[in-house]
Design an enzyme around this catalytic site. Structure first.
Site, PDB file in Angstrom:
ATOM      1  N   ARG A  57       4.481   4.263  -1.710  1.00 34.34           N
ATOM      2  CA  ARG A  57       5.291   3.216  -2.347  1.00 34.34           C
ATOM      3  C   ARG A  57       6.570   3.790  -2.978  1.00 34.34           C
ATOM      4  O   ARG A  57       7.674   3.288  -2.745  1.00 34.34           O
ATOM      5  CB  ARG A  57       4.442   2.518  -3.416  1.00 34.34           C
ATOM      6  CG  ARG A  57       4.995   1.182  -3.841  1.00 34.34           C
ATOM      7  CD  ARG A  57       4.078   0.559  -4.884  1.00 34.34           C
ATOM      8  NE  ARG A  57       2.704   0.425  -4.413  1.00 34.34           N
ATOM      9  CZ  ARG A  57       1.674   0.164  -5.199  1.00 34.34           C
ATOM     10  NH1 ARG A  57       1.851   0.036  -6.503  1.00 34.34           N
ATOM     11  NH2 ARG A  57       0.459   0.058  -4.699  1.00 34.34           N
ATOM     12  N   ASP A  85      -2.856   0.109   7.645  1.00 36.89           N
ATOM     13  CA  ASP A  85      -1.690  -0.729   7.953  1.00 36.89           C
ATOM     14  C   ASP A  85      -1.126  -0.378   9.327  1.00 36.89           C
ATOM     15  O   ASP A  85      -0.692   0.749   9.546  1.00 36.89           O
ATOM     16  CB  ASP A  85      -0.587  -0.512   6.903  1.00 36.89           C
ATOM     17  CG  ASP A  85      -0.983  -1.010   5.525  1.00 36.89           C
ATOM     18  OD1 ASP A  85      -1.413  -2.162   5.421  1.00 36.89           O
ATOM     19  OD2 ASP A  85      -0.863  -0.243   4.551  1.00 36.89           O
ATOM     20  N   GLY A  91       3.865   4.118   6.788  1.00 38.26           N
ATOM     21  CA  GLY A  91       3.044   5.290   6.453  1.00 38.26           C
ATOM     22  C   GLY A  91       3.492   6.052   5.221  1.00 38.26           C
ATOM     23  O   GLY A  91       2.823   6.983   4.775  1.00 38.26           O
ATOM     24  N   ASP A 104      -6.127   4.892  10.246  1.00 39.90           N
ATOM     25  CA  ASP A 104      -5.109   4.401   9.326  1.00 39.90           C
ATOM     26  C   ASP A 104      -5.360   2.890   9.198  1.00 39.90           C
ATOM     27  O   ASP A 104      -5.976   2.281  10.072  1.00 39.90           O
ATOM     28  CB  ASP A 104      -3.723   4.688   9.913  1.00 39.90           C
ATOM     29  CG  ASP A 104      -2.618   4.053   9.111  1.00 39.90           C
ATOM     30  OD1 ASP A 104      -2.616   4.204   7.871  1.00 39.90           O
ATOM     31  OD2 ASP A 104      -1.756   3.378   9.713  1.00 39.90           O
ATOM     32  N   ASN A 134      -3.393  -0.382  -2.080  1.00 39.64           N
ATOM     33  CA  ASN A 134      -3.978  -1.722  -1.940  1.00 39.64           C
ATOM     34  C   ASN A 134      -5.072  -1.760  -0.878  1.00 39.64           C
ATOM     35  O   ASN A 134      -5.501  -2.846  -0.472  1.00 39.64           O
ATOM     36  CB  ASN A 134      -2.882  -2.727  -1.573  1.00 39.64           C
ATOM     37  CG  ASN A 134      -1.904  -2.941  -2.718  1.00 39.64           C
ATOM     38  OD1 ASN A 134      -2.306  -3.351  -3.804  1.00 39.64           O
ATOM     39  ND2 ASN A 134      -0.627  -2.645  -2.498  1.00 39.64           N
TER      40      ASN A 134
HETATM   41  C1  BG6 Z   1       1.080   2.523   4.121  1.00 37.26           C
HETATM   42  C2  BG6 Z   1       2.150   1.631   4.707  1.00 37.26           C
HETATM   43  O1  BG6 Z   1      -0.146   2.240   4.736  1.00 37.26           O
HETATM   44  O2  BG6 Z   1       0.956   2.285   2.719  1.00 37.26           O
HETATM   45  C3  BG6 Z   1       3.475   1.859   3.957  1.00 37.26           C
HETATM   46  O3  BG6 Z   1       2.342   1.948   6.076  1.00 37.26           O
HETATM   47  C4  BG6 Z   1       3.255   1.632   2.464  1.00 37.26           C
HETATM   48  O4  BG6 Z   1       4.458   0.987   4.461  1.00 37.26           O
HETATM   49  C5  BG6 Z   1       2.145   2.550   1.971  1.00 37.26           C
HETATM   50  O5  BG6 Z   1       4.461   1.904   1.747  1.00 37.26           O
HETATM   51  C6  BG6 Z   1       1.845   2.362   0.486  1.00 37.26           C
HETATM   52  O6  BG6 Z   1       1.332   1.078   0.295  1.00 37.26           O
HETATM   53  P1  BG6 Z   1       1.020   0.414  -1.095  1.00 37.26           P
HETATM   54  O7  BG6 Z   1       0.136  -0.757  -0.720  1.00 37.26           O
HETATM   55  O8  BG6 Z   1       0.285   1.427  -1.937  1.00 37.26           O
HETATM   56  O9  BG6 Z   1       2.300   0.020  -1.711  1.00 37.26           O
HETATM   57 MG    MG Z   2       0.144   2.689   9.418  1.00 38.55          MG
END
Ligand code: BG6
Ligand code: MG
Length: 214
Positions: free
Chosen positions: A48, A10, A45, A8, A117
């Site tokens: 969005r 984040d 996890g 993973d 992202n």
């Molecule tokens: C996950 C994070 O990796 O990505 C979440 O733990 C987040 O908190 C999710 O909401 C989606 O992220 P993004 O960058 O597409 O908004």
């Molecule tokens: Mg994570």
């Protein structure tokens, strides 16, 4: 036998929690919605849009799909601005050592993240070319706890799901790994999950666990 390790992003490779929090908080304040660190913790996890739905539990009005899209865009624009500050110094301790050791021992390594992202984050921390495969939020319709992102990562590594281990800091991610029939290693907040096959406090413990399973 384990042949591939799916990380993973984040909370495992890098900590973006604070940036997510600041960006969601800015959106929530604009909408006069109560939001705190505890609610932020529930977003770990989670995709969005699913994150927005959790935040909207505290809203006093309902939002149309178009309005929801505008709110997630608002959050993401600000989040991306904050990500400009991210650098290789933000890579969590021992991560580089672990990636290096796994590669030297011929394990394939991948990213399996819900984040859209992912590629921007990897670029900011200088790891764009460090993985054999990347599967992220842009590849999937159903986010963790659905297994899709990990199954795509395994496919891109040319491995069967049972040949892969997942390292996750979110309950939803551990659940996704088990739904994918993979070996689930929990770190940080995910160590509360009863579904973990192994629990670690420092990512360097991964090496021993993987080698013992070989
Ligand atoms: C996950 C994070 O990796 O990505 C979440 O733990 C987040 O908190 C999710 O909401 C989606 O992220 P993004 O960058 O597409 O908004
Ligand atoms: Mg994570």
């Amino acid at each position: 036998m384990l042949k591939g390790i799916i990380f993973d992003l984040d909370g495992v490779i890098v900590t973006t929690d604070q940036y997510h929090y600041q960006a969601w908080k800015k959106m929530a304040d604009k909408e006069n919605i109560y939001f705190d660190e505890e609610i932020n913790h529930r977003l770990r996890g989670v995709s969005r849009m699913a994150s927005l739905e959790i935040i909207l539990e505290k809203a006093n009005k309902s939002y149309t799909d178009e309005e929801k899209k505008a709110l997630t865009d608002y959050k993401n624009d600000y989040y991306k601005k904050l990500l400009q500050d991210l650098s290789p110094q933000d890579i969590l301790p021992n991560v580089l050592k672990v990636l290096d050791t796994l590669k030297k021992n011929n394990y394939k390594i991948a990213i399996g993240s819900s984040s859209k992202n992912t590629k921007l984050i990897l670029k900011q921390i200088g790891l764009s070319h460090s993985f054999d495969a990347i599967a992220d939020g842009t590849d999937i319709k159903r986010s963790k706890p659905h297994p899709d992102v990990f199954l795509i990562a395994a496919e891109r590594l040319n491995l069967k799901p049972f040949e892969c281990a997942v390292i996750e800091d979110a309950d939803a991610g551990i659940e996704a790994a088990k739904n994918a029939k993979m070996y689930a290693i929990g770190i940080g907040a995910a160590t509360n999950s009863e579904l973990c096959d192994a629990k670690i406090t420092d990512i360097k413990e991964v090496i021993d666990i993987i080698m013992k399973k070989a």
